[in-house]
Design a protein around this motif. Structure first.
Motif, short mmCIF file in Angstrom:
data_model
loop_
_atom_site.label_atom_id
_atom_site.label_comp_id
_atom_site.label_asym_id
_atom_site.label_seq_id
_atom_site.Cartn_x
_atom_site.Cartn_y
_atom_site.Cartn_z
N GLN A 1 1.51 -1.37 -0.57
CA GLN A 1 -0.16 -0.10 -0.10
C GLN A 1 0.50 1.16 -0.28
N HIS B 1 -3.49 9.94 -12.08
CA HIS B 1 -3.09 9.40 -10.69
C HIS B 1 -5.00 9.01 -10.16
N GLN C 1 -8.38 8.12 -7.77
CA GLN C 1 -8.58 6.93 -5.97
C GLN C 1 -9.91 7.49 -6.06
N TRP D 1 -6.07 -1.82 -4.35
CA TRP D 1 -6.86 -1.70 -3.52
C TRP D 1 -6.64 -2.10 -2.36
N ASP E 1 -7.64 2.51 -5.98
CA ASP E 1 -5.75 2.94 -6.69
C ASP E 1 -5.70 2.83 -7.96
N SER F 1 -2.65 12.33 -3.01
CA SER F 1 -2.47 10.52 -2.79
C SER F 1 -1.81 10.11 -3.78
N SER F 2 -0.91 10.65 -4.59
CA SER F 2 -0.69 10.55 -5.57
C SER F 2 0.45 9.90 -5.44
#
Length: 264
Positions: free
Chosen positions: A50, A86, A88, A140, A209, A233-234
């Motif tokens: 992750q 990206h 998410q 994920w 993701d 969150s990239s």
């Protein structure tokens, strides 16, 4: 730059596809951390755990920086250039009334933009040039080595509604929560739109993701690689490392005041 300083390079090997493994990379970091004061890297990895510092590569960077017997005193890392490539969001069923059609519904949110303003759609469009190549990495939020939620990844050509490539690894409780596909649009074919499609084959709703690595895609409005883009969150592996590892984003030299991070 300092008089008498040495410059070391960490080489992490080549395999049949031209890139070293994560274990090769870890070995290179271990060697450097034991022998030099400062480590700098510009290596981007995907699907190595992750994207929260828990993957093997990121955790190793943090461990080696904080190992008292090592010489290293600073680890500096490029944060990666994925802010325009990206996605998410949490899985949304595009046809909840159907027991068999479980395609994910892409749509704009507070975090995700819709570059072409097409509204909710069960595919994420990219424009791939003739001869262009695209790699898509889906993961994920399941534990690595223990994923029991089975998602599949497809790439469909819009001109004839043909699925051109799929990734359908089985996640039945012992697999990784990862699907990866690569496709090259033949040089003799026309450029056009292709759709990234996510299918929940079995299991529970998870947070998806998605990273896109492309060579030959034409950018969409706003300079994004694909339609539904999530800047937040990239950060890929191992720029997600904690423990004092410093990850740095670029500021363009032309930026007035040099105080705004580059959009990529």
């Amino acid at each position: 730059l300092a008089p008498g300083a040495e410059l070391w390079y960490g080489y992490f090997g080549l395999n049949a596809i031209g890139a070293g493994t994560s274990l090769d990379f870890i070995d290179a970091v271990d060697c450097l951390a034991a022998n030099v004061d400062i480590v700098v890297d510009d290596i981007t990895l995907f699907a190595n755990g992750q994207y929260d510092g828990s993957g093997s590569v990121a955790a190793n960077a943090s461990t080696e920086l904080n190992r008292a017997t090592n010489r290293i005193r600073g680890y500096y890392n490029a944060v990666g250039n994925q802010a325009r490539a990206h996605y998410q969001e949490t899985y949304v069923d595009s046809d909840p009334g159907s027991p068999t059609a479980n395609l994910h519904l892409f749509q704009s949110t507070a975090d995700t933009t819709d570059a072409l303003a097409i509204g909710p759609f069960n595919g994420d469009p990219v424009f791939l040039n003739a001869g262009g190549t695209i790699t898509v990495v889906l993961s994920w939020n399941d534990p690595y080595g223990a994923s029991a939620n089975d998602y599949n990844l497809h790439l469909g050509r819009e001109s004839d509604a043909m699925i051109v490539v799929s990734s359908t690894d089985l996640q039945s409780g012992t697999g990784n929560p990862v699907e990866v596909l690569t496709y090259t649009n033949p040089s003799g074919d026309s450029a056009g739109y292709f759709d990234i499609i996510i299918d929940k084959f079995a299991g529970a709703t998870r947070t998806l993701d998605l990273f896109i690595i492309s060579c030959g895609c034409t950018g969409l409005p706003g300079g994004v690689v694909h339609n539904y883009n999530t800047r937040s969150s990239s950060v890929p592996n191992n720029s997600d490392a904690g423990g004092g590892v410093v990850s740095l984003g670029a500021i363009n030299a032309s930026e007035p005041g040099n105080d705004a991070i580059a959009p990529y």
